[in-house]
Design a protein around this motif. Structure first.
Motif, PDB file in Angstrom:
ATOM      1  N   VAL A 161      26.019   6.219  -8.780  1.00 33.72           N
ATOM      2  CA  VAL A 161      25.137   5.142  -8.336  1.00 33.72           C
ATOM      3  C   VAL A 161      24.457   5.506  -7.011  1.00 33.72           C
ATOM      4  CG1 VAL A 161      25.168   2.750  -7.444  1.00 33.72           C
ATOM      5  CG2 VAL A 161      26.352   3.318  -9.576  1.00 33.72           C
ATOM      6  N   PHE A 162      25.091   6.358  -6.226  1.00 30.93           N
ATOM      7  CA  PHE A 162      24.637   6.638  -4.868  1.00 30.93           C
ATOM      8  C   PHE A 162      23.955   8.000  -4.773  1.00 30.93           C
ATOM      9  CE2 PHE A 162      28.365   3.908  -4.736  1.00 30.93           C
ATOM     10  CZ  PHE A 162      27.881   2.827  -4.005  1.00 30.93           C
ATOM     11  N   ASP A 163      23.027   8.096  -3.827  1.00 36.58           N
ATOM     12  CA  ASP A 163      22.361   9.354  -3.520  1.00 36.58           C
ATOM     13  C   ASP A 163      22.844   9.810  -2.144  1.00 36.58           C
ATOM     14  OD1 ASP A 163      20.756  11.469  -2.909  1.00 36.58           O
ATOM     15  OD2 ASP A 163      18.853  10.391  -3.111  1.00 36.58           O
ATOM     16  N   PRO A 164      23.688  10.845  -2.092  1.00 35.01           N
ATOM     17  CA  PRO A 164      24.265  11.254  -0.809  1.00 35.01           C
ATOM     18  C   PRO A 164      23.244  11.804   0.182  1.00 35.01           C
ATOM     19  CG  PRO A 164      24.816  12.834  -2.503  1.00 35.01           C
ATOM     20  CD  PRO A 164      24.174  11.676  -3.202  1.00 35.01           C
ATOM     21  N   LYS A 165      22.033  12.126  -0.296  1.00 30.75           N
ATOM     22  CA  LYS A 165      20.988  12.653   0.588  1.00 30.75           C
ATOM     23  C   LYS A 165      19.998  11.580   1.021  1.00 30.75           C
ATOM     24  CE  LYS A 165      21.204  17.226  -1.593  1.00 30.75           C
ATOM     25  NZ  LYS A 165      20.435  18.265  -2.347  1.00 30.75           N
ATOM     26  N   ALA A 166      20.190  10.349   0.579  1.00 35.23           N
ATOM     27  CA  ALA A 166      19.264   9.264   0.907  1.00 35.23           C
ATOM     28  C   ALA A 166      19.408   8.853   2.375  1.00 35.23           C
ATOM     29  CB  ALA A 166      19.534   8.070   0.000  1.00 35.23           C
ATOM     30  N   PRO A 167      18.372   8.237   2.963  1.00 36.25           N
ATOM     31  CA  PRO A 167      18.479   7.744   4.343  1.00 36.25           C
ATOM     32  C   PRO A 167      19.675   6.819   4.539  1.00 36.25           C
ATOM     33  CG  PRO A 167      16.203   7.682   3.601  1.00 36.25           C
ATOM     34  CD  PRO A 167      17.021   8.034   2.405  1.00 36.25           C
ATOM     35  N   ASN A 168      19.932   5.973   3.548  1.00 36.36           N
ATOM     36  CA  ASN A 168      21.137   5.148   3.552  1.00 36.36           C
ATOM     37  C   ASN A 168      21.968   5.522   2.326  1.00 36.36           C
ATOM     38  OD1 ASN A 168      23.177   3.299   3.527  1.00 36.36           O
ATOM     39  ND2 ASN A 168      21.875   1.477   3.662  1.00 36.36           N
ATOM     40  N   PRO A 169      22.874   6.477   2.475  1.00 35.04           N
ATOM     41  CA  PRO A 169      23.613   6.971   1.301  1.00 35.04           C
ATOM     42  C   PRO A 169      24.588   5.960   0.711  1.00 35.04           C
ATOM     43  CG  PRO A 169      24.465   7.946   3.307  1.00 35.04           C
ATOM     44  CD  PRO A 169      23.253   7.185   3.709  1.00 35.04           C
ATOM     45  N   LEU A 170      24.824   4.838   1.397  1.00 40.76           N
ATOM     46  CA  LEU A 170      25.726   3.811   0.866  1.00 40.76           C
ATOM     47  C   LEU A 170      24.986   2.727   0.090  1.00 40.76           C
ATOM     48  CD1 LEU A 170      28.160   3.438   3.884  1.00 40.76           C
ATOM     49  CD2 LEU A 170      28.597   4.557   1.694  1.00 40.76           C
ATOM     50  N   LEU A 171      23.667   2.846   0.003  1.00 37.75           N
ATOM     51  CA  LEU A 171      22.875   1.881  -0.761  1.00 37.75           C
ATOM     52  C   LEU A 171      22.760   2.363  -2.202  1.00 37.75           C
ATOM     53  CD1 LEU A 171      21.092  -0.704  -0.427  1.00 37.75           C
ATOM     54  CD2 LEU A 171      19.145   0.874  -0.236  1.00 37.75           C
ATOM     55  N   PRO A 172      23.131   1.523  -3.194  1.00 35.88           N
ATOM     56  CA  PRO A 172      22.996   1.966  -4.585  1.00 35.88           C
ATOM     57  C   PRO A 172      21.572   2.412  -4.892  1.00 35.88           C
ATOM     58  CG  PRO A 172      24.313  -0.030  -4.481  1.00 35.88           C
ATOM     59  CD  PRO A 172      23.769   0.198  -3.101  1.00 35.88           C
ATOM     60  N   ALA A 173      21.454   3.571  -5.538  1.00 31.44           N
ATOM     61  CA  ALA A 173      20.141   4.163  -5.804  1.00 31.44           C
ATOM     62  C   ALA A 173      19.797   4.198  -7.289  1.00 31.44           C
ATOM     63  CB  ALA A 173      20.095   5.576  -5.228  1.00 31.44           C
ATOM     64  N   SER A 174      20.787   4.019  -8.155  1.00 31.11           N
ATOM     65  CA  SER A 174      20.533   4.023  -9.595  1.00 31.11           C
ATOM     66  C   SER A 174      21.575   3.160 -10.280  1.00 31.11           C
ATOM     67  CB  SER A 174      20.558   5.446 -10.159  1.00 31.11           C
ATOM     68  OG  SER A 174      21.825   6.038  -9.983  1.00 31.11           O
ATOM     69  N   SER A 175      21.325   2.868 -11.530  1.00 32.08           N
ATOM     70  CA  SER A 175      22.219   1.981 -12.276  1.00 32.08           C
ATOM     71  C   SER A 175      23.457   2.719 -12.777  1.00 32.08           C
ATOM     72  CB  SER A 175      21.479   1.373 -13.469  1.00 32.08           C
ATOM     73  OG  SER A 175      22.378   0.654 -14.299  1.00 32.08           O
ATOM     74  N   TYR A 176      24.598   2.057 -12.651  1.00 31.24           N
ATOM     75  CA  TYR A 176      25.834   2.605 -13.230  1.00 31.24           C
ATOM     76  C   TYR A 176      25.697   2.737 -14.745  1.00 31.24           C
ATOM     77  CZ  TYR A 176      30.880   2.817 -14.330  1.00 31.24           C
ATOM     78  OH  TYR A 176      32.124   3.178 -14.789  1.00 31.24           O
ATOM     79  N   PHE A 177      24.826   1.934 -15.325  1.00 21.84           N
ATOM     80  CA  PHE A 177      24.672   1.908 -16.787  1.00 21.84           C
ATOM     81  C   PHE A 177      23.451   2.704 -17.249  1.00 21.84           C
ATOM     82  CE2 PHE A 177      26.965  -1.892 -15.470  1.00 21.84           C
ATOM     83  CZ  PHE A 177      28.118  -1.754 -16.222  1.00 21.84           C
ATOM     84  N   GLN A 178      22.955   3.572 -16.384  1.00 17.92           N
ATOM     85  CA  GLN A 178      21.818   4.421 -16.749  1.00 17.92           C
ATOM     86  C   GLN A 178      22.175   5.287 -17.947  1.00 17.92           C
ATOM     87  OE1 GLN A 178      19.782   6.387 -13.519  1.00 17.92           O
ATOM     88  NE2 GLN A 178      19.542   8.267 -14.693  1.00 17.92           N
ATOM     89  N   ARG A 179      21.281   5.324 -18.920  1.00 22.48           N
ATOM     90  CA  ARG A 179      21.548   6.110 -20.119  1.00 22.48           C
ATOM     91  C   ARG A 179      20.705   7.374 -20.201  1.00 22.48           C
ATOM     92  NH1 ARG A 179      25.494   4.633 -19.676  1.00 22.48           N
ATOM     93  NH2 ARG A 179      26.836   3.285 -20.920  1.00 22.48           N
ATOM     94  N   GLU A 180      19.522   7.365 -19.595  1.00 16.71           N
ATOM     95  CA  GLU A 180      18.736   8.587 -19.575  1.00 16.71           C
ATOM     96  C   GLU A 180      19.306   9.517 -18.514  1.00 16.71           C
ATOM     97  OE1 GLU A 180      14.651   7.637 -19.019  1.00 16.71           O
ATOM     98  OE2 GLU A 180      14.364   7.121 -21.133  1.00 16.71           O
ATOM     99  N   PRO A 181      19.314  10.812 -18.776  1.00 16.22           N
ATOM    100  CA  PRO A 181      19.918  11.734 -17.807  1.00 16.22           C
ATOM    101  C   PRO A 181      19.069  11.878 -16.547  1.00 16.22           C
ATOM    102  CG  PRO A 181      18.830  12.955 -19.558  1.00 16.22           C
ATOM    103  CD  PRO A 181      18.787  11.513 -19.969  1.00 16.22           C
ATOM    104  N   PHE A 182      19.738  12.258 -15.461  1.00  9.65           N
ATOM    105  CA  PHE A 182      19.017  12.724 -14.282  1.00  9.65           C
ATOM    106  C   PHE A 182      18.421  14.085 -14.618  1.00  9.65           C
ATOM    107  CE2 PHE A 182      22.210   9.910 -12.312  1.00  9.65           C
ATOM    108  CZ  PHE A 182      21.379   9.135 -11.506  1.00  9.65           C
ATOM    109  N   VAL A 183      17.168  14.287 -14.255  1.00 12.34           N
ATOM    110  CA  VAL A 183      16.502  15.576 -14.484  1.00 12.34           C
ATOM    111  C   VAL A 183      16.574  16.371 -13.185  1.00 12.34           C
ATOM    112  CG1 VAL A 183      14.386  16.747 -15.180  1.00 12.34           C
ATOM    113  CG2 VAL A 183      14.983  14.507 -16.182  1.00 12.34           C
ATOM    114  N   LEU A 184      17.275  17.493 -13.216  1.00 10.96           N
ATOM    115  CA  LEU A 184      17.488  18.324 -12.035  1.00 10.96           C
ATOM    116  C   LEU A 184      16.624  19.575 -12.134  1.00 10.96           C
ATOM    117  CD1 LEU A 184      21.393  18.120 -12.016  1.00 10.96           C
ATOM    118  CD2 LEU A 184      19.754  16.526 -10.978  1.00 10.96           C
TER     119      LEU A 184
END
Length: 270
Positions: free
Chosen positions: A171-194
């Motif tokens: 749910v979290f993006d460790p590189k975000a300005p606020n890494p403790l703010l949820p950045a994506s859904s726990y129930f996301q079904r489409e993959p992250f594209v890296l």
């Protein structure tokens, strides 16, 4: 952006791992491994998974590690008394590293190049323990299918042992300005594209081939084990991180997050 089919994602991920392999040999960790594996009691397993494996009992057992990467954990199983160890991975480049480590080790594991979805018949119903460790599930498009293939390797009475990062951490993006703010859904079904190389230490972001990272909820993981006719005997969540150092910032928070989990599930005796 069109999402890939499961087969396309698996092929892209294999290519990404193969192309990232050389970056892992430029780290201090690789140098330490080459030295450490020479010792008969070498182990890189942390106390959490070591304790679980000791409770289940590895001594005298035949063990397979699925998605074994460079084989360091497979080699560690001998320190727990494993009778035989087979490591399976689809990345030829990482298996070459595994064989380099095994060559200087006093132990003799077998390493097999295979996609988990196309395991050779000789691995079916062969093992007392199947080990799956950190960072495997996210590369799997279909966790239920993955669990069925894992179960296929076990003898009746054999046990799957899993030590994984907690999916809630996605749910979290460790590189975000606020890494403790949820950045994506726990129930996301489409993959992250890296689109960066797969490295864990000593490197900044390095451009690399496209790969796909899937989020499977803890409920998905548990249900998939059950649907694979595995009987769950252990499930525990932990507040420590077993991921890259970047995720250490999520430890010791006032409102602590679940950062990893262990699971054990047994194939019934028929």
């Amino acid at each position: 952006m069109d999402m890939p089919s499961a087969q396309q994602a698996i092929a892209c991920n294999k290519d990404a791992w193969d192309q990232s392999a050389d970056l892992h040999k430029t780290t201090e960790t690789w140098s330490a491994l080459l030295s450490g594996v020479r010792k008969p009691d070498f182990s890189c397993l942390d106390p959490t998974i070591t304790g679980l494996l000791q409770d289940i009992g590895v001594a005298g057992k035949d063990v397979v590690q699925l998605c074994c990467n460079n084989g360091r954990e497979s080699l560690s199983l001998f320190a727990l008394g494993a009778r035989s160890v087979v490591g399976v991975d689809q990345s030829r480049a990482f298996l070459q590293q595994a064989r380099e480590l095994a060559d200087v080790s006093p132990h003799d594991p077998e390493f097999i190049e295979s996609d988990i979805h196309h395991l050779p018949q000789r691995l079916h119903a062969r093992f007392d323990i199947a080990l799956v460790t950190i960072g495997v599930l996210g590369w799997m498009p279909d966790v239920a299918l993955f669990m069925r293939h894992v179960a296929s390797t076990l003898k009746p009475g054999g046990t799957l042992v899993m030590y994984e990062t907690h999916p809630f951490l996605e749910v979290f993006d460790p590189k975000a300005p606020n890494p403790l703010l949820p950045a994506s859904s726990y129930f996301q079904r489409e993959p992250f594209v890296l689109q960066e190389s797969i490295v864990y230490e000593g490197q900044g972001d390095v451009a690399g081939p496209t790969s796909y990272w899937y989020v499977h909820t803890l409920g998905d993981v548990v249900s998939s084990a059950i649907c694979a006719d595995l009987q769950i005997s252990h499930l525990q969540e932990y507040a420590h991180s077993n991921r890259e150092e970047l995720y250490d910032q999520y430890e010791h928070q006032p409102a602590q997050l679940p950062l990893c989990f262990t699971l054990a599930a047994t194939k019934p005796c028929v």
